[in-house]
Write an enzyme that holds these catalytic residues in place. Sequence first.
Site, short mmCIF file in Angstrom:
data_model
loop_
_atom_site.label_atom_id
_atom_site.label_comp_id
_atom_site.label_asym_id
_atom_site.label_seq_id
_atom_site.Cartn_x
_atom_site.Cartn_y
_atom_site.Cartn_z
N GLY A 232 56.69 29.08 46.63
CA GLY A 232 56.32 30.37 47.21
C GLY A 232 55.47 31.25 46.32
O GLY A 232 54.54 31.91 46.79
N GLY B 65 58.87 24.87 42.92
CA GLY B 65 58.15 23.60 42.97
C GLY B 65 58.80 22.54 42.10
O GLY B 65 58.91 21.38 42.49
N CYS C 145 51.46 26.44 23.49
CA CYS C 145 51.92 26.56 22.11
C CYS C 145 53.27 25.86 21.98
O CYS C 145 54.29 26.38 22.40
CB CYS C 145 52.05 28.03 21.74
SG CYS C 145 52.17 28.26 19.99
N ASN D 197 46.44 21.88 38.75
CA ASN D 197 46.62 23.31 38.45
C ASN D 197 45.63 23.82 37.40
O ASN D 197 45.28 25.00 37.41
CB ASN D 197 48.06 23.57 37.98
CG ASN D 197 48.58 22.54 37.02
OD1 ASN D 197 48.55 21.35 37.30
ND2 ASN D 197 49.03 22.98 35.87
N THR E 27 74.31 28.52 49.08
CA THR E 27 73.97 29.55 50.07
C THR E 27 72.49 29.89 49.95
O THR E 27 71.98 30.10 48.85
CB THR E 27 74.85 30.80 49.84
OG1 THR E 27 76.21 30.38 49.96
CG2 THR E 27 74.55 31.89 50.86
N1 PLP Z 1 53.33 21.57 40.24
C1 PLP Z 1 52.19 22.21 40.01
C2 PLP Z 1 50.89 21.51 40.28
C3 PLP Z 1 52.19 23.51 39.50
O1 PLP Z 1 51.03 24.13 39.26
C4 PLP Z 1 53.43 24.14 39.25
C5 PLP Z 1 53.48 25.49 38.68
O2 PLP Z 1 52.57 25.92 38.02
C6 PLP Z 1 54.61 23.44 39.54
C7 PLP Z 1 54.53 22.15 40.03
C8 PLP Z 1 55.94 24.04 39.31
O3 PLP Z 1 56.20 25.04 40.27
P1 PLP Z 1 57.33 26.13 40.01
O4 PLP Z 1 56.80 27.07 39.00
O5 PLP Z 1 57.54 26.78 41.33
O6 PLP Z 1 58.52 25.39 39.55
#
Ligand code: PLP
Length: 398
Positions: free
Chosen positions: A200, A72, A325, A151, A237
Site C-alpha cells: 500500500g 510487500g 550503508c 525499484n 485480526t
Molecule cells: N519489493 C520491492 C520491489 C520493493 O521496492 C519493496 C519496497 O521498497 C518491497 C518489495 C518491500 O515492500 P514493503 O516495504 O512493503 O515490505
Amino acid sequence: MTTPVYLDNNATTCVAEEVLEAMWPYLTKLYGNPSSMHTFGGQVAKVVKQSRENVANLIGADPSEIVFTSCGSEGDNAAIRAAIAANPEKRHLVTTQVEHPAVLNLCRTLEKQGYSVTYLSVDEKGCLNLDELRLALREDTALVSVMAANNETGVVFPIDRIANIVKERGILFHVDAVQAVGKLPLNLRDSAIDFLVFSGHKLHAPKGIGALYVRRGTRFRPLIVGGHQERGRRGGTENIPAIAGLGKAAELAMQHLEDENTGVRSLRDRLELNLLREIPDCQLNGHPAMRLPNTTNIGFKYIEGEAILLLLDRYGICASSGSACTSGSLEPSHVLRAMGLPYTLLHGSIRFSLSRYTTAEEIDRVLDAMPKIVQRLRDISPFKDDAANWLQPAAAAR
Ligand code: PLP
C-alpha cells in the site's frame, strides 16, 4: 521546515487525502471486529469486502484471489514459502540478481536450508535474457520469482512472457509487483501468474498494508497461522483502517493510471533529458524505454551519490542513492553491480522517483540545484583530474 521536493516515491509515498478520509471512520467510531456476529462488527466487514473488490479490480483479479497482508515483504515471503511447501520434493528456485532484499534474502536463507537457487543475470541495461531463464528451469524447480519492475532503475521485466515460459514447464510463478502496481496496467485474468504481491505505501495508502494475489486453485499454506481470517490464508485480526485506505488508494490508482503514463512520465522525461544535457559525464542507468514512467536513475561520474544526496537535502530535495550503508562501509547497489556498471558510475548514481503529486515547479527546482551540486562536488573531488583511479577501486582506496 518548508515542504520538501519529494522525489523518493519508490521508497514510499504520501497518503492521499481521500485515503485518509476513507480510513478515519474505522479509526474512530467504527472500531468493531469484522469477525463478530453483531451488526456493529458487520458494518466493518462491508469495507473489507469493498476494498477487496477495488484491489482485485486494479490488477484484473477476482476478489476471492486477494489476501490482505502487512507489507510487500510479507507477501513475498508468504508466496515463496507457500510455493515450496506445496512442492516439498522440489528443492530448486529461480530468481534474478536484481530482486528486492525481501526476495533475495529469503532465497539466501533457503539456500542455507538446503535449497539451490539460480540467480538470473541482467545485461548492461538491466534486462533479462529469457534464454537464460529457459535453461535454468529444471525438473526439481519449485518456483520462479521475478519482479515486475525494479525499484532502483524502474526497468520493467516481461512478466507475461516469463509466465508462459514457466507455465509450459508446470512450475509456479511469483511476481513481486510492489513497484509496478498503480504505475502499469495489469490484468491477471489473462495471465499465467500464480502469486503477485504489492504494498500500500507505494501507492498513496499507509504503511503496514499490502496485498497478495493467489490464483484460484493454487495450493496455499499461510505464513501466519491463526484464526480463519482471509479464508484461512492469513491469521490475525484485520487492519481495518489500513484495508479501507488500500481500497480507496486502489480506486484512485485506477483513475490515475493514464496520468501516471502521460503527466508523470513527461515530468520524469523533462527532468532526465535536462540533467543529461546540462551536466557533463553522466548517464542513464537502465533501459530507456522498458521502464516505469516515474523513475530515473542517473550516474554522475567522479563523485559520491551520498554526497549528492546530502547537498540535495540542503536544497530541500529528497532523492535516493543505490548504496546501502552496511556495517560502516558503503556498499554499491547490487542492482547496478549486476548491470556491470563501471566503478565511476556505481558510486555516483542517484534515483529520482516521481508521483502524481510532483509538480513542474518542483522539477525546475531540481534542475536548478543539480548542476551546481555536481560542479561543487567535482571541484573538490580528489579524482577530478585522475579519472583512471576511479576505474581501480583498490587504487582509489589507497
Ligand atoms: N519489493 C520491492 C520491489 C520493493 O521496492 C519493496 C519496497 O521498497 C518491497 C518489495 C518491500 O515492500 P514493503 O516495504 O512493503 O515490505
